[in-house]
Design an enzyme around this catalytic site. Structure first.
Site, PDB file in Angstrom:
ATOM      1  N   HIS A 231       0.872  -1.173   0.000  1.00  0.00           N
ATOM      2  CA  HIS A 231       0.000   0.000   0.000  1.00  0.00           C
ATOM      3  C   HIS A 231       0.910   1.224   0.000  1.00  0.00           C
ATOM      4  O   HIS A 231       1.993   1.186   0.591  1.00  0.00           O
ATOM      5  CB  HIS A 231      -0.887   0.054   1.253  1.00  0.00           C
ATOM      6  N   GLU A 269      -3.474  -4.311  -4.418  1.00  0.00           N
ATOM      7  CA  GLU A 269      -4.928  -4.362  -4.606  1.00  0.00           C
ATOM      8  C   GLU A 269      -5.477  -2.939  -4.618  1.00  0.00           C
ATOM      9  O   GLU A 269      -6.295  -2.566  -3.780  1.00  0.00           O
ATOM     10  CB  GLU A 269      -5.613  -5.241  -3.539  1.00  0.00           C
TER      11      GLU A 269
END
Length: 315
Positions: A231, A269
């Site tokens: 992230h 993601e």
């Protein structure tokens, strides 16, 4: 000859480079600075050939064995009174000693545990301070990664999260106390390594490097024991130009693969509308496996494989 071979000591030959002298007791790693100069100056070079003066005896066999086992060269062959070494681009860029500035995650024996009904390896303790350092010639700056220090970094993280641009994807505007509590939680979580990215020691980004096997992404694909995920947020928009973005994105992926040679895949993601993020991962060798639904977002599952990254894209 100096303890380490400098680029200037190498003599170009029709098929590579040669050294006129080589100490008998020199270690293979002493070749790395010169190899770094060659590969960094010629970004598309796939292989380097080095010829050293070397007699054919037991010491030569020991040197060859070490050079290959330590990841300095791929092959070695005698040619008369010389030793011809070859090193591929993929092998060189997987050499951790030039860029890792902290112990890697690969030193611990593999032991397993079960947490939240997920079986995964026990993770190594996270190192403190700077863990990766690399000069990026394309931007003329040094990129570093250091482990988050909650006391030192909360104000910066708080300011970044309250930017509208960042909040659009992170949705985490809040108070300083909330952001300090979040960083404290990430630092305490064994599966997450929170990092601050800097150029020339100026913080510009926050990265969360996580082990995928025990993360929320694991149920959505066949996660390997040492797969890692990422992230990120860029708090300073001055570092989002194409050149700088490619440099730091390459740097964080390089670190994640170097930190543990057992890591064969890196996953992301991002939200499916974060098209710029996805496009840059594709430029560095990633592919989108599928789209799927988290409770809080529609996401793209993006994967970078070690072999593809080092062999075709990568550093």
């Amino acid at each position: 000859m100096n303890a380490r071979v400098a680029f200037e000591e190498l003599v170009p030959t029709p098929d590579g480079f040669a050294l006129s002298a080589w100490p008998r007791d020199a270690a293979p790693v002493q070749l790395l600075p010169a190899l770094a100069e060659i590969f960094c100056r010629e970004a598309k070079r796939q292989q380097v050939s080095l010829t050293l003066p070397f007699e054919h005896d037991d010491a030569t066999h020991t040197f060859i064995t070490r050079a290959i086992r330590e990841g300095v060269v791929d092959t070695a062959a005698h040619e008369g009174s010389t030793l011809r070494l070859t090193t591929s681009r993929a092998t060189f860029w997987q050499q951790p000693s030039l860029w890792l500035t902290a112990p890697s995650s690969a030193g611990m024996p593999v032991r397993y545990t079960i947490h939240h009904n997920r079986r995964h390896p026990v993770r190594a303790p996270k190192p403190q301070g700077t863990v990766y350092r690399r000069f990026m010639p394309t931007v003329g700056m040094t990129f570093t990664l250091r482990t988050v220090d909650v006391e030192r970094d909360t104000d910066t993280f708080h300011a970044w999260q309250n930017q509208d641009r960042v909040a659009h994807f992170w949705d985490f505007k809040g108070t300083r106390e909330e952001h300090a509590a979040y960083l404290t939680e990430q630092c305490a979580d064994p599966h997450v390594h929170p990092l601050i990215g800097c150029f020339d020691d100026e913080p510009f980004a926050y990265f969360e490097v996580y082990w995928a096997k025990e993360d929320r992404v694991a149920p959505f694909y066949d996660a390997g024991d040492f797969d890692r995920g990422l992230h990120l947020l860029v708090g300073n928009s001055d570092y989002q130009s194409a050149g700088k973005l490619r440099a730091w994105f390459n740097g964080i992926l390089h670190y994640m693969f170097l930190d543990d040679p057992r890591t064969q895949r890196i996953v992301g993601e991002p939200r499916i509308d974060h098209t710029r993020h996805i496009a840059w991962m594709h430029r560095l060798g990633a592919f989108t496996l599928k789209e799927f639904d988290f409770p809080h977002k529609r996401a793209a599952l993006v994967i970078v494989e070690r072999e593809t990254y080092f062999g075709q894209f990568g550093p």
